[in-house]
Design a protein around this motif. Structure first.
Motif, PDB file in Angstrom:
ATOM      1  N   GLU A 124       0.831  -1.209   0.000  1.00 21.14           N
ATOM      2  CA  GLU A 124       0.000   0.000   0.000  1.00 21.14           C
ATOM      3  C   GLU A 124       0.864   1.257   0.000  1.00 21.14           C
ATOM      4  O   GLU A 124       0.364   2.362   0.165  1.00 21.14           O
ATOM      5  CB  GLU A 124      -0.909   0.012   1.237  1.00 21.14           C
ATOM      6  CG  GLU A 124      -1.877  -1.159   1.283  1.00 21.14           C
ATOM      7  CD  GLU A 124      -2.521  -1.308   2.653  1.00 21.14           C
ATOM      8  OE1 GLU A 124      -2.727  -0.287   3.334  1.00 21.14           O
ATOM      9  OE2 GLU A 124      -2.792  -2.459   3.043  1.00 21.14           O
ATOM     10  N   GLY A 125       2.159   1.069  -0.133  1.00 22.62           N
ATOM     11  CA  GLY A 125       3.057   2.219  -0.196  1.00 22.62           C
ATOM     12  C   GLY A 125       3.414   2.785   1.171  1.00 22.62           C
ATOM     13  O   GLY A 125       3.878   3.916   1.273  1.00 22.62           O
ATOM     14  N   ALA A 165       8.892   0.995  -2.279  1.00 25.72           N
ATOM     15  CA  ALA A 165       9.421   1.834  -3.344  1.00 25.72           C
ATOM     16  C   ALA A 165       8.706   1.555  -4.658  1.00 25.72           C
ATOM     17  O   ALA A 165       8.328   2.486  -5.381  1.00 25.72           O
ATOM     18  CB  ALA A 165      10.912   1.595  -3.484  1.00 25.72           C
ATOM     19  N   VAL A 166       8.481   0.268  -4.960  1.00 23.80           N
ATOM     20  CA  VAL A 166       7.796  -0.083  -6.217  1.00 23.80           C
ATOM     21  C   VAL A 166       6.387   0.494  -6.209  1.00 23.80           C
ATOM     22  O   VAL A 166       5.927   1.101  -7.184  1.00 23.80           O
ATOM     23  CB  VAL A 166       7.744  -1.615  -6.389  1.00 23.80           C
ATOM     24  CG1 VAL A 166       6.813  -1.989  -7.534  1.00 23.80           C
ATOM     25  CG2 VAL A 166       9.132  -2.152  -6.654  1.00 23.80           C
ATOM     26  N   ASN A 167       5.723   0.351  -5.060  1.00 23.04           N
ATOM     27  CA  ASN A 167       4.360   0.857  -4.980  1.00 23.04           C
ATOM     28  C   ASN A 167       4.295   2.358  -5.189  1.00 23.04           C
ATOM     29  O   ASN A 167       3.434   2.868  -5.905  1.00 23.04           O
ATOM     30  CB  ASN A 167       3.778   0.490  -3.615  1.00 23.04           C
ATOM     31  CG  ASN A 167       2.336   0.809  -3.565  1.00 23.04           C
ATOM     32  OD1 ASN A 167       1.970   1.951  -3.363  1.00 23.04           O
ATOM     33  ND2 ASN A 167       1.511  -0.186  -3.819  1.00 23.04           N
ATOM     34  N   ILE A 168       5.221   3.066  -4.571  1.00 27.38           N
ATOM     35  CA  ILE A 168       5.240   4.519  -4.748  1.00 27.38           C
ATOM     36  C   ILE A 168       5.556   4.846  -6.194  1.00 27.38           C
ATOM     37  O   ILE A 168       5.019   5.780  -6.783  1.00 27.38           O
ATOM     38  CB  ILE A 168       6.242   5.157  -3.780  1.00 27.38           C
ATOM     39  CG1 ILE A 168       5.728   4.862  -2.379  1.00 27.38           C
ATOM     40  CG2 ILE A 168       6.415   6.647  -4.040  1.00 27.38           C
ATOM     41  CD1 ILE A 168       6.027   5.825  -1.331  1.00 27.38           C
ATOM     42  N   GLY A 169       6.417   4.044  -6.789  1.00 22.65           N
ATOM     43  CA  GLY A 169       6.728   4.216  -8.204  1.00 22.65           C
ATOM     44  C   GLY A 169       5.470   4.167  -9.052  1.00 22.65           C
ATOM     45  O   GLY A 169       5.273   4.996  -9.938  1.00 22.65           O
ATOM     46  N   SER A 175       2.352   4.698  -7.953  1.00 23.51           N
ATOM     47  CA  SER A 175       1.386   5.749  -7.635  1.00 23.51           C
ATOM     48  C   SER A 175       1.840   7.105  -8.146  1.00 23.51           C
ATOM     49  O   SER A 175       1.022   8.009  -8.277  1.00 23.51           O
ATOM     50  CB  SER A 175       1.094   5.790  -6.138  1.00 23.51           C
ATOM     51  OG  SER A 175       2.270   6.096  -5.446  1.00 23.51           O
ATOM     52  N   CYS A 176       3.128   7.264  -8.464  1.00 23.18           N
ATOM     53  CA  CYS A 176       3.497   8.570  -8.999  1.00 23.18           C
ATOM     54  C   CYS A 176       3.829   8.480 -10.476  1.00 23.18           C
ATOM     55  O   CYS A 176       4.558   9.314 -10.989  1.00 23.18           O
ATOM     56  CB  CYS A 176       4.594   9.224  -8.189  1.00 23.18           C
ATOM     57  SG  CYS A 176       6.161   8.397  -8.265  1.00 23.18           S
ATOM     58  N   ASN A 177       3.316   7.445 -11.145  1.00 23.58           N
ATOM     59  CA  ASN A 177       3.422   7.373 -12.598  1.00 23.58           C
ATOM     60  C   ASN A 177       4.806   7.043 -13.116  1.00 23.58           C
ATOM     61  O   ASN A 177       5.046   7.125 -14.311  1.00 23.58           O
ATOM     62  CB  ASN A 177       3.033   8.709 -13.248  1.00 23.58           C
ATOM     63  CG  ASN A 177       1.600   8.703 -13.672  1.00 23.58           C
ATOM     64  OD1 ASN A 177       1.072   7.634 -13.941  1.00 23.58           O
ATOM     65  ND2 ASN A 177       0.983   9.853 -13.719  1.00 23.58           N
ATOM     66  N   MET A 178       5.714   6.744 -12.214  1.00 26.93           N
ATOM     67  CA  MET A 178       7.062   6.404 -12.666  1.00 26.93           C
ATOM     68  C   MET A 178       7.040   5.064 -13.351  1.00 26.93           C
ATOM     69  O   MET A 178       7.663   4.850 -14.372  1.00 26.93           O
ATOM     70  CB  MET A 178       7.981   6.271 -11.459  1.00 26.93           C
ATOM     71  CG  MET A 178       8.419   7.561 -10.928  1.00 26.93           C
ATOM     72  SD  MET A 178      10.062   7.807 -11.384  1.00 26.93           S
ATOM     73  CE  MET A 178      10.829   6.444 -10.589  1.00 26.93           C
ATOM     74  N   LEU A 179       6.333   4.137 -12.704  1.00 32.93           N
ATOM     75  CA  LEU A 179       6.175   2.816 -13.282  1.00 32.93           C
ATOM     76  C   LEU A 179       4.742   2.763 -13.775  1.00 32.93           C
ATOM     77  O   LEU A 179       3.848   3.270 -13.124  1.00 32.93           O
ATOM     78  CB  LEU A 179       6.400   1.745 -12.209  1.00 32.93           C
ATOM     79  CG  LEU A 179       7.748   1.806 -11.503  1.00 32.93           C
ATOM     80  CD1 LEU A 179       7.783   0.817 -10.367  1.00 32.93           C
ATOM     81  CD2 LEU A 179       8.857   1.505 -12.484  1.00 32.93           C
TER      82      LEU A 179
END
Ligand SMILES: Nc1ncnc2c1ncn2[C@@H]1O[C@H](COP(=O)(O)OP(=O)(O)OP(=O)(O)O)[C@@H](O)[C@H]1O
Ligand SMILES: [Mg+2]
Length: 703
Positions: A580-581, A670-674, A676-680
């Motif tokens: 869940e980030g 980190a992956v989850n935040i990635g 949620s901020c459109n990085m991934l």
């Protein structure tokens, strides 16, 4: 300079308090600052020398010299000299004014007043900053700027604490705490400070902001000094009425950030020019040797022109002059003007203006403008840059149970919104009113005196470096260096384990309304290699306990076998939280027996006075004691994304700019935040992960 040469061979620094004669022997840099480059006499030669280091200027100088040679000159020399002199004069005037302003600000800094203690005068004297020397004792008042790096001796606050802001050094705006040694913190008045004759032995000056190793020798005792006892140049004293410090490093040893002025005339243009010259010169030679020589009867060669080859050589230089319009000097001037104009457009850009803080974009250099369009990679920090750095305690897992989610009557998870009912903390007069938590079962567990839950919150209240301030009875304010810790201590506070006060030797809690004082035996501090921190305390019953919190990957390697089952459940919970980030930490404790601890503590005291290898030795000792711990649970903290981050990153993606983000978080978080901020994005089905612990491993995986 001579100082510099000396410093580079300095292996160890000796500084004796109040002993200028002794310290003078070592010729340490004084505190005078000089950032200006020229004086009246050196200006012309030095400035011209610098200007001709630019390729363009040097080129036009060569051109000018060529034009002065009548054999090859084809244009009059003043067509070059007028614009060249113009460019040189304008640049020189700009450099001179810049330097004058630097000189003025140096003067201002050097002449600022500081309060120093001088032996023999028995009072605090005002001295100019530039006269402050290594080994002096200086008084600093609230909100003053720290001008020299110094060792904190004592302060107006209890236990020799003081607070500093380091925004200018590392950009972090939260206050940091520094504390003096207990022995020196008692020297509150001038008469004692005047007689202080301790000697500090420490490392030579270096550029590491977060490390310092030294020892204080005073009345036949040795005391360890670390970064926690230092005030570095560039910080500002806050929330502290005054403090005294011993100057260890003076002067400006930082490198001036100079924007290297790069030649913008591309080599290709010069290469093209030379090529043209060579081709034409060869043509000239051939024509001269086949045809031209036949005309010698009525058009003889000049005296010096003895052969066709030499004629070609001269022709080459003539062509260099004739073709100089390929690199026009006017272009050079106009590009300079364009860049200046461009930088104003950046400053005026409405879309880069932040109304809340009234700040506009600021172009500090004009040499990089055109490169902005060629940015390929953006390197970013995560916490505080992509996210808000406002940490909120959201969930936890204690002894295999998770808390923090809301369920309806059918046992389905419901989303927490603004309207969800908060847990009522009114039973606790010391609670923080702003704290929100929605799952009532955790408070019930606390009230039912669940031993694991109590130990969990006790750990949160004990194992941290937060400072507390009690302005009036019950009105607690926490100063946290790490916002994560602030959130955790606040959560413990609301659930009835209130952290009230700390001294270097004890921590006082209010546990479910009961005041309890723990003796603080050791703090094994956090760093990003250890990824964990511990405290060792003696509780009122006399038992010694170690409490440790840190990254799960690190903690799980150091658990007692009895915690195995719990570890698996907790790991599941942790992955759920990270999915869940949320930022997670695992919590553990360990009972220590008296004898074992005594032996270890002796080794620790010895290691902490070492100068060489101190950090390695300490790390080894920490490693030794942080073994066989029992798992308590885990916490999950939320740090929301900043406004507009996903949109910005989407835009950057459109422009094909690649983004690298640095974080110390758990991989899943980190992956989850990635995401949620459109990085991934979901369509990137090949997110590949490189996991290596050494340079070599990573290099191999990158292949
Ligand atoms: N105060 C602390 N006490 C114990 N462990 C901590 C503490 N702060 C962080 N950690 C653990 O150490 C790990 C590394 O933290 P570190 O602060 O070095 O990361 P970071 O580079 O600051 O990352 P970010 O920028 O995302 O915060 C974290 O993932 C966390 O598990
Ligand atoms: Mg961090």
């Amino acid at each position: 300079s001579i100082d510099h040469v000396f410093l580079s061979v300095e292996k160890e620094r000796h500084v004796k308090a109040n002993a200028r004669d002794y310290n003078d022997k070592f010729h340490y840099a004084d505190n005078r600052i000089k950032t200006s480059k020229y004086n009246v006499f050196t200006f012309l030669p030095v400035n011209l020398f610098e200007q001709f280091q630019r390729v363009a200027n040097a080129y036009f100088l060569v051109l000018l010299i060529l034009q002065l040679i009548p054999e090859i000159s084809s244009l009059s020399w003043f067509t070059t000299i007028v614009p060249l002199v113009l460019v040189l004069v304008i640049t020189a005037v700009k450099d001179a004014t810049d330097d004058y302003f630097r000189y003025r600000s140096d003067q201002q800094v050097n002449n600022r007043q500081s309060q120093i203690l001088i032996k023999g005068r028995y009072c605090i004297t005002n001295e100019k900053w530039m006269n402050v020397r290594v080994g002096d004792i200086i008084k600093l008042s609230n909100n003053q700027f720290v001008a020299v790096s110094r060792h904190l001796l004592c302060s107006s606050e209890p236990y020799g604490l003081c607070y500093i802001e380091t925004a200018e050094l590392d950009g972090e705006t939260n206050l940091k705490v520094r504390h003096a040694l207990t022995v020196t913190s008692e020297m509150g008045d001038i008469s004692k400070l005047i007689d202080f004759d301790g000697e500090v032995i420490c490392e030579p000056p270096n550029n590491k902001l977060d490390k310092f190793t030294g020892t204080l020798l005073w009345s036949d005792n040795k005391y360890p000094l670390d970064n926690e006892k230092m005030l570095l140049r560039g910080c500002v004293l806050r929330n502290t009425e005054w403090c005294f410090g011993l100057v260890i490093f003076a002067g400006l040893q930082t490198k001036l950030m100079q924007n290297l002025e790069r030649p913008y005339l591309k080599e290709q243009i010069f290469a093209f020019l030379i090529c043209m010259g060579v081709i034409l010169a060869i043509g000239n030679t051939m024509w001269e040797s086949w045809i031209g020589r036949n005309f010698q009867v009525f058009l003889p060669w000049d005296e010096i022109q003895s052969s066709a080859v030499f004629s070609g050589f001269l022709a080459f230089w003539s062509y260099v002059i004739i073709l100089n319009t390929v690199v026009p000097i006017s272009l050079y001037v106009s590009v300079e003007v364009l860049r200046l104009g461009h930088s104003y457009f950046i400053n005026w850009d409405q879309k880069m203006y932040c109304a809340q803080t009234d700040t506009a974009a600021e172009a500090r250099t004009t040499t990089l403008n055109e490169e902005l369009g060629q940015v390929e990679f953006v390197f970013s920090d995560k916490t505080g840059t992509l996210t808000q750095n406002i940490m909120v305690f959201r969930k936890c897992s204690i002894n295999g149970h998770t808390y923090g989610d809301l369920y309806n009557e059918f046992d389905q998870k419901v989303e927490i919104t603004e309207k969800s009912a908060c847990v009522d903390f009114s039973f606790n007069p010391l609670s923080d009113r702003r704290f929100r938590f929605y799952d009532g079962s955790l408070l019930e567990a606390v009230k039912l005196e669940d031993a694991a839950v109590h130990e969990f919150f006790r750990l949160l209240a004990l194992c941290h470096t937060v400072m507390s301030e009690e302005k009036s009875e019950g009105d607690l304010v926490y100063q946290a260096q790490s916002p994560d810790e602030g959130a955790l201590v606040t959560a413990a506070r609301n659930f009835g384990f209130v952290f009230r006060a700390r001294t270097p030797e004890s921590i006082t809690l209010c546990e479910m309304g009961r005041a309890v004082t723990y003796r603080l035996l050791a703090i094994l501090d956090f760093n990003n290699v250890r990824k964990r921190m511990s405290v060792i305390v003696r509780n009122p019953e006399g038992q010694i306990k170690l409490y440790c919190k840190g990254a799960d990957s690190i903690i799980f390697e150091r658990l007692d076998p009895s915690s195995e089952d719990l570890m698996h459940t907790t790991l599941e919970h942790l992955n759920e939280f990270a999915g869940e980030g949320l930022r997670t930490l695992a919590l553990t404790y360990k009972d220590l027996d008296e004898d074992h601890f005594d032996v270890w503590m002796k080794k620790l005291l010895f290691a902490s006075t070492l100068i060489e290898n101190r950090d390695d030795q300490l790390a080894e000792l920490y490693e030794e004691i942080e073994q066989g711990m029992k798992l308590l649970g885990a916490t999950a903290i939320e740090d929301k994304l900043q406004e507009g981050v996903p949109e910005t990153i989407a835009c950057l993606n459109l422009a094909d700019i690649k983004i690298w983000v640095l974080t110390g978080d758990k991989l899943e978080t980190a992956v989850n935040i990635g995401y949620s901020c459109n990085m991934l994005r979901d369509d990137m089905n090949e997110v590949f992960i490189i996991s290596g612990n050494t340079l070599l491993e990573v290099q191999q995986q990158l292949r």
